[in-house]
Design a protein around this motif. Sequence first.
Motif, short mmCIF file in Angstrom:
data_model
loop_
_atom_site.label_atom_id
_atom_site.label_comp_id
_atom_site.label_asym_id
_atom_site.label_seq_id
_atom_site.Cartn_x
_atom_site.Cartn_y
_atom_site.Cartn_z
N ALA A 1 73.58 82.55 90.02
CA ALA A 1 74.25 83.31 88.78
C ALA A 1 75.45 83.93 88.62
N GLU A 2 76.28 84.00 89.71
CA GLU A 2 77.67 84.25 90.17
C GLU A 2 78.53 83.25 89.34
N SER A 3 77.85 81.80 89.74
CA SER A 3 78.97 80.61 89.19
C SER A 3 78.73 80.76 87.70
N TYR A 4 77.51 80.85 86.98
CA TYR A 4 77.34 80.69 85.74
C TYR A 4 78.14 82.24 85.12
N ARG A 5 78.33 83.06 85.63
CA ARG A 5 79.02 84.23 85.10
C ARG A 5 80.52 83.83 84.91
N LEU A 6 81.02 83.24 85.78
CA LEU A 6 82.46 82.64 85.90
C LEU A 6 82.33 81.67 84.87
N ILE A 7 81.72 80.81 84.84
CA ILE A 7 81.73 79.59 83.58
C ILE A 7 81.62 80.60 82.33
N GLN A 8 80.92 81.57 81.94
CA GLN A 8 80.86 82.16 80.83
C GLN A 8 82.29 82.75 80.57
N THR B 1 68.33 82.52 85.49
CA THR B 1 69.70 82.54 84.98
C THR B 1 70.14 81.40 84.35
N GLY B 2 71.17 81.70 83.48
CA GLY B 2 71.69 80.73 82.64
C GLY B 2 72.62 81.40 81.76
N VAL B 3 73.44 80.20 81.15
CA VAL B 3 74.51 80.41 80.08
C VAL B 3 74.02 79.42 78.82
N SER B 4 73.96 80.38 77.56
CA SER B 4 73.69 79.49 76.35
C SER B 4 74.87 79.87 75.60
N ILE B 5 75.01 78.76 74.67
CA ILE B 5 76.30 78.76 73.82
C ILE B 5 75.90 78.08 72.63
N VAL B 6 76.41 78.86 71.41
CA VAL B 6 76.11 78.20 69.99
C VAL B 6 77.15 78.52 69.32
N MET B 7 78.08 77.51 68.54
CA MET B 7 79.41 77.81 67.82
C MET B 7 78.97 77.16 66.35
N ARG C 1 63.60 70.88 84.15
CA ARG C 1 62.82 70.57 85.77
C ARG C 1 63.60 69.67 86.58
N LEU C 2 65.00 69.68 86.54
CA LEU C 2 65.40 68.82 87.52
C LEU C 2 65.57 69.07 88.82
N LYS C 3 65.02 68.56 89.72
CA LYS C 3 64.71 69.11 91.13
C LYS C 3 65.07 67.92 92.22
N ALA C 4 65.63 68.56 93.46
CA ALA C 4 66.11 67.74 94.51
C ALA C 4 65.02 66.84 95.17
N ASP C 5 65.45 65.29 95.63
CA ASP C 5 64.48 64.34 96.03
C ASP C 5 65.19 63.85 97.00
N GLU C 6 64.63 62.66 97.49
CA GLU C 6 65.22 61.95 98.49
C GLU C 6 66.72 61.30 98.16
N ASN C 7 67.03 61.11 96.69
CA ASN C 7 68.36 60.47 96.12
C ASN C 7 69.14 61.72 95.62
N LEU C 8 68.63 62.89 95.56
CA LEU C 8 69.41 63.84 94.77
C LEU C 8 68.98 65.31 95.37
N SER C 9 70.35 65.71 96.11
CA SER C 9 70.34 67.15 96.68
C SER C 9 70.33 68.32 95.82
N TRP C 10 69.91 69.35 96.08
CA TRP C 10 70.25 70.58 95.53
C TRP C 10 71.64 70.90 94.99
N GLU C 11 72.55 70.70 96.01
CA GLU C 11 73.84 70.74 95.86
C GLU C 11 74.50 69.88 94.87
N THR C 12 74.20 68.70 94.82
CA THR C 12 74.44 67.78 93.74
C THR C 12 74.08 68.30 92.41
N ILE C 13 72.86 68.64 92.34
CA ILE C 13 72.23 69.22 90.89
C ILE C 13 73.13 70.29 90.68
N PHE C 14 73.33 71.25 91.33
CA PHE C 14 73.88 72.33 91.09
C PHE C 14 75.58 72.05 90.71
#
Length: 303
Positions: A8-15, A87-93, A189-202
């Motif tokens: 959530a804090e990272s998303y606030r910064l991106i906003q 949590t999320g950030v949503s944009i429309v222009m 619904r992108l989740k971690a698996d043996e080839n993809l860590s939570w850190e990478t998805i984030f």
Amino acid sequence: MITKDQIAESYRLIQDEICAGLEALDGQAKFEEELWERDGGGGGRTRVLQNGNILEKGGVNFSAVYGELPEAIKKAFKAESNEFFATGVSIVMHPNHPMVPIIHMNIRYFEMPAAVAGEEPIRWFGGGIDVTPHYVLEDDARFFHNHLKSVCDQFNADFYTKFKTWADDYFYIKHREETRGIGGIFYDRLKADENLSWETIFEFSKAVGRSFLPIYTELVNRNRNKTYTEAEQQWQYQRRSRYAEFNLVYDAGTKFGLETNGRIESILMSLPPTAKWLYNFKAEAGSNEEHTLSLLKKGIDWV
């Protein structure tokens, strides 16, 4: 392990970053901020910009909400618990210029308690970015998709192809038999698996969020000084009507927000300030409007 608070804090910064960049890009309009709280838990920051040099209306929204899921959504998710965090950030222009496209971007994270005590919580990331041109300019479309592919390729060689196809299928107006625009990427619904860590998805989620400014800055500056006719402006209003139809009929985020007692003004921020529905409009043969309609199809290879 990354926590929901870190996300959530990272998303606030991106906003914050995106709002500052859009104000600089427009050169006139400033965001108005409204802080809100959700009945049931959490809240957010709605930021809306209107009547700018090039940006007629747009919003950059952040939310972090929690509480109990409505029974219908709990059943749809096949969840054991009705507690959730999102949590999320949503944009429309929506620009005021018919040669500058509408753009949408969303990054989000969802979490629920584990079905069995002691196990990891149920969690996933979702998001994407897509462009809806009033007139499809093919060089711009190629730039946009190549930029997205370069972002995706940093994390997984399969991401762009997979998520581009997903976007083509998702941003499809079935009752019109046309895509909302030229697509982009979409994933859920992108989740971690043996080839993809939570850190990478984030990190991928943040990279998608931070791709917004360089992409839209380029698309705006390529087209903002072009002249246009009243007829082209009217076509822009017609294309906006298709955008509104998709968001009100098919958009999953709109439905989720309404069904979880979200803030109505923030949910419907995505709708354009002016749109037109002309009865049985037919584009003139050989016109730029007809050319645009011919490119509102699934499966076009822009890279």
